[in-house]
Design a protein around this motif. Structure first.
Motif, PDB file in Angstrom:
ATOM      1  N   PHE A 137      46.055  37.197  43.946  1.00 43.29           N
ATOM      2  CA  PHE A 137      46.117  35.810  43.454  1.00 43.29           C
ATOM      3  C   PHE A 137      46.801  34.843  44.420  1.00 43.29           C
ATOM      4  O   PHE A 137      46.758  33.655  44.221  1.00 43.29           O
ATOM      5  CB  PHE A 137      46.808  35.857  42.086  1.00 43.29           C
ATOM      6  N   GLN A 138      47.406  35.369  45.505  1.00 44.13           N
ATOM      7  CA  GLN A 138      48.197  34.479  46.349  1.00 44.13           C
ATOM      8  C   GLN A 138      47.827  34.613  47.823  1.00 44.13           C
ATOM      9  O   GLN A 138      47.360  35.641  48.282  1.00 44.13           O
ATOM     10  CB  GLN A 138      49.682  34.797  46.193  1.00 44.13           C
ATOM     11  N   GLY A 153      42.458  34.989  39.815  1.00 47.26           N
ATOM     12  CA  GLY A 153      42.109  35.119  41.235  1.00 47.26           C
ATOM     13  C   GLY A 153      42.417  36.443  41.902  1.00 47.26           C
ATOM     14  O   GLY A 153      41.999  36.671  43.040  1.00 47.26           O
ATOM     15  N   SER A 154      43.118  37.343  41.219  1.00 44.38           N
ATOM     16  CA  SER A 154      43.410  38.642  41.849  1.00 44.38           C
ATOM     17  C   SER A 154      42.140  39.423  42.163  1.00 44.38           C
ATOM     18  O   SER A 154      42.115  40.202  43.120  1.00 44.38           O
ATOM     19  CB  SER A 154      44.283  39.503  40.932  1.00 44.38           C
ATOM     20  N   GLY A 208      32.135  31.453  32.034  1.00 44.14           N
ATOM     21  CA  GLY A 208      33.255  31.670  31.115  1.00 44.14           C
ATOM     22  C   GLY A 208      33.544  33.109  30.748  1.00 44.14           C
ATOM     23  O   GLY A 208      34.519  33.372  30.039  1.00 44.14           O
ATOM     24  N   ALA A 209      32.715  34.077  31.181  1.00 46.67           N
ATOM     25  CA  ALA A 209      33.040  35.483  30.897  1.00 46.67           C
ATOM     26  C   ALA A 209      34.191  35.888  31.816  1.00 46.67           C
ATOM     27  O   ALA A 209      33.980  36.194  32.977  1.00 46.67           O
ATOM     28  CB  ALA A 209      31.813  36.364  31.133  1.00 46.67           C
ATOM     29  N   GLY A 210      35.408  35.846  31.281  1.00 44.52           N
ATOM     30  CA  GLY A 210      36.614  35.971  32.108  1.00 44.52           C
ATOM     31  C   GLY A 210      36.830  37.319  32.768  1.00 44.52           C
ATOM     32  O   GLY A 210      37.818  37.518  33.471  1.00 44.52           O
ATOM     33  N   VAL A 211      35.899  38.251  32.594  1.00 40.53           N
ATOM     34  CA  VAL A 211      36.115  39.608  33.094  1.00 40.53           C
ATOM     35  C   VAL A 211      36.186  39.671  34.623  1.00 40.53           C
ATOM     36  O   VAL A 211      36.882  40.520  35.171  1.00 40.53           O
ATOM     37  CB  VAL A 211      35.061  40.575  32.498  1.00 40.53           C
ATOM     38  N   LEU A 212      35.535  38.769  35.326  1.00 44.06           N
ATOM     39  CA  LEU A 212      35.622  38.710  36.792  1.00 44.06           C
ATOM     40  C   LEU A 212      35.797  37.268  37.248  1.00 44.06           C
ATOM     41  O   LEU A 212      35.197  36.352  36.678  1.00 44.06           O
ATOM     42  CB  LEU A 212      34.344  39.257  37.439  1.00 44.06           C
ATOM     43  N   HIS A 213      36.596  37.090  38.297  1.00 44.58           N
ATOM     44  CA  HIS A 213      36.743  35.771  38.904  1.00 44.58           C
ATOM     45  C   HIS A 213      35.458  35.492  39.693  1.00 44.58           C
ATOM     46  O   HIS A 213      35.062  36.308  40.529  1.00 44.58           O
ATOM     47  CB  HIS A 213      37.959  35.822  39.844  1.00 44.58           C
ATOM     48  N   PRO A 214      34.768  34.359  39.425  1.00 40.81           N
ATOM     49  CA  PRO A 214      33.460  34.139  40.055  1.00 40.81           C
ATOM     50  C   PRO A 214      33.457  34.322  41.578  1.00 40.81           C
ATOM     51  O   PRO A 214      32.550  34.903  42.143  1.00 40.81           O
ATOM     52  CB  PRO A 214      33.116  32.700  39.672  1.00 40.81           C
ATOM     53  N   ARG A 215      34.509  33.819  42.251  1.00 41.03           N
ATOM     54  CA  ARG A 215      34.542  33.923  43.715  1.00 41.03           C
ATOM     55  C   ARG A 215      34.505  35.381  44.178  1.00 41.03           C
ATOM     56  O   ARG A 215      34.011  35.683  45.262  1.00 41.03           O
ATOM     57  CB  ARG A 215      35.810  33.253  44.262  1.00 41.03           C
ATOM     58  N   VAL A 217      32.792  37.785  42.921  1.00 41.24           N
ATOM     59  CA  VAL A 217      31.406  38.261  42.901  1.00 41.24           C
ATOM     60  C   VAL A 217      30.646  37.680  44.108  1.00 41.24           C
ATOM     61  O   VAL A 217      29.900  38.385  44.787  1.00 41.24           O
ATOM     62  CB  VAL A 217      30.701  37.863  41.586  1.00 41.24           C
ATOM     63  N   GLU A 218      30.876  36.388  44.366  1.00 45.32           N
ATOM     64  CA  GLU A 218      30.225  35.761  45.530  1.00 45.32           C
ATOM     65  C   GLU A 218      30.563  36.514  46.808  1.00 45.32           C
ATOM     66  O   GLU A 218      29.690  36.819  47.614  1.00 45.32           O
ATOM     67  CB  GLU A 218      30.727  34.317  45.699  1.00 45.32           C
ATOM     68  N   LEU A 219      31.854  36.810  46.972  1.00 48.33           N
ATOM     69  CA  LEU A 219      32.297  37.504  48.191  1.00 48.33           C
ATOM     70  C   LEU A 219      31.725  38.915  48.266  1.00 48.33           C
ATOM     71  O   LEU A 219      31.296  39.366  49.328  1.00 48.33           O
ATOM     72  CB  LEU A 219      33.826  37.604  48.213  1.00 48.33           C
ATOM     73  N   ALA A 220      31.709  39.614  47.126  1.00 45.72           N
ATOM     74  CA  ALA A 220      31.208  40.991  47.115  1.00 45.72           C
ATOM     75  C   ALA A 220      29.738  41.007  47.517  1.00 45.72           C
ATOM     76  O   ALA A 220      29.296  41.850  48.302  1.00 45.72           O
ATOM     77  CB  ALA A 220      31.399  41.614  45.738  1.00 45.72           C
TER      78      ALA A 220
END
Ligand code: ADP
Ligand code: ASP
Ligand code: MG
Length: 405
Positions: A137-138, A153-154, A208-215, A217-220
């Motif tokens: 997250f940081q 963000g973690s 809004g499905a809080g299970v994954l931070h959208p970024r 998934v984009e990076l993966a």
């Protein structure tokens, strides 16, 4: 690096000393099976919420830079405790903060984006045969200031580190068994998905499905990192594997998402002339404010109403910008509405299937739910509805598409 596994444990998974000890044992077992391992952790339980609350007891609109200094402390508690628990089990271990692992970001405090990873330190520690525990997250910006990546963000820290070090895979451990057809805490008969494509899960996460931070998934997807979401509480379930799109012939609704953490801003009676929308949206873009569901109505001669939705955490900032804009162009007034939620159906190619949209709207009609705004893309249809009706609507729509079967 060869034979490298990256794991991430969320807040609930490190929510107590007992849970930290259990995870420590699991990590040590993996290490002893002959793998290098980097573990990213979140703050314990509700720590981040508690810190946000403390700040608001002092300041109604806390400075973003100081907010990041505060919020980053949560993850520092969990990395040190987890490292202590692992040390006690007899393995070499080191905890590192975001700045220490060289996670560089831009300077947009509270929602910074990763720009670079300087992986020298981590590689050296791994070569010394240590388990590396990293604060999620940081990061750190070009001025050496601490930044955070936005709530949740973690996950993104974990994928960025997995991508930077070319890990075999990135496992996200959380408090549910994987990605479900809808939030299992709201829709009791939601089903776990064994596989889902990056595009679909990205759409779900962004909606809004809080299970994954959208970024994350984009990076993966961008770096081809295999991503797995699974439970930290037991080993039985293999979780959800996120893969490249297998291009199914059949278009179908894969999941339903609900976003309650949004607000709608409306700017009334904006002069109707070229360049006006550009002016407003560039002012918002300059502050890195992401908007959604933009609607412009021409309803009277020479004036329009413009409305859009934004996430709760930028609502205040977006309102300030909108007021500045309204004053500048001579719009009549700015209003905001916190009583709305965004309900979405997600699945590859669904927008091209008229039966799906008609089924969606019919279900809402049968419930007497009024639709304020509609937006679509290749993989989703979203509607803005009254917040107090949204959860019920979610449950009915889930059933209407047979996702409970
Ligand atoms: P962590 O602290 O592990 O990061 P989060 O609270 O961020 O956990 O994410 C897990 C939560 O996401 C679950 O407890 C669940 O309520 C919520 N959630 C929302 N939508 C979904 C979904 N489609 N599938 C699984 N979980 C979901
Ligand atoms: N602790 C942060 C939060 O609660 C980051 C995370 O958990 O991913 O949002
Ligand atoms: Mg999370």
């Amino acid at each position: 690096m060869k034979n490298l596994l990256v794991q991430k444990y969320g807040g609930t998974s490190v929510g107590s000393i007992d849970k930290i000890k259990k995870i420590a044992q699991r990590i040590v077992n993996i290490k002893r099976s002959g793998k290098h391992i980097i573990v990213i952790v979140s703050a314990m339980g509700d720590t981040t919420d508690t810190l946000v609350d403390l700040a608001h007891q002092i300041h109604s609109n806390p400075p973003s830079r100081e907010m990041d200094v505060l919020l980053a402390t949560g993850e520092q508690i969990s990395i040190s405790l987890l490292a202590m628990a692992i040390e006690l089990l007899g393995e070499k271990v080191i905890s590192l903060t975001g700045p220490q692992v060289g996670l560089k970001t831009n300077s947009t405090h509270k929602r910074a984006r990763i720009t670079d990873l300087d992986d020298k330190r981590v590689i050296n520690e791994l070569k010394e045969n240590k388990i590396v525990i990293v604060a999620g997250f940081q990061g750190i910006d070009a001025n050496d200031d601490i930044t955070t990546l936005g709530r949740g963000g973690s996950d993104t820290s974990a994928v960025a580190i997995a991508a930077g070090l070319n890990a075999d895979k990135c496992e996200i451990y959380t408090d549910v068994d994987g990605v479900y057809t809808a939030d299992p805490r709201i829709v009791k008969d939601a089903k776990k998905l064994d596989r889902i494509s990056y595009d679909e899960v990205l759409e779900m996460a962004s909606l809004g499905a809080g299970v994954l931070h959208p970024r994350s998934v984009e990076l993966a997807e961008k770096f081809g990192i295999p991503l797995v979401v699974r439970s930290s509480f037991h080993n039985e379930d293999t979780g959800t594997i996120i893969t490249t799109d297998e291009r199914m012939e059949r278009t179908e609704v894969k999941g339903i998402a609900l976003d309650n953490n949004i607000g709608k801003i409306s700017i009334m009676e904006v002069p109707d002339k070229p360049g006006i929308a550009y002016r407003l949206f560039s002012m918002l873009a300059n502050r890195n404010i992401h908007l959604d569901m933009i609607v412009q109505n021409t309803n009277r001669a020479a004036v329009n109403d413009i409305s859009f939705t934004v996430d709760d955490d930028v609502l205040q900032e977006a309102l300030e910008v909108s007021q500045e804009f309204a004053f500048e162009v001579g719009a009549q007034k700015v209003e905001f509405d916190k009583g709305v939620a965004k309900l979405s159906i997600i699945g590859t190619g669904i927008v091209a299937n008229p039966e799906i949209s008609s089924q969606f709207f019919e279900t809402l009609y049968n419930l007497g739910v009024n639709i304020h705004t509609i937006s679509t893309s290749e993989t989703k249809i979203s509607v803005l509805v009254d917040k107090n009706l949204a959860k019920n609507a979610m449950i009915s729509v889930h059933k209407a598409f047979g996702l409970d079967q």
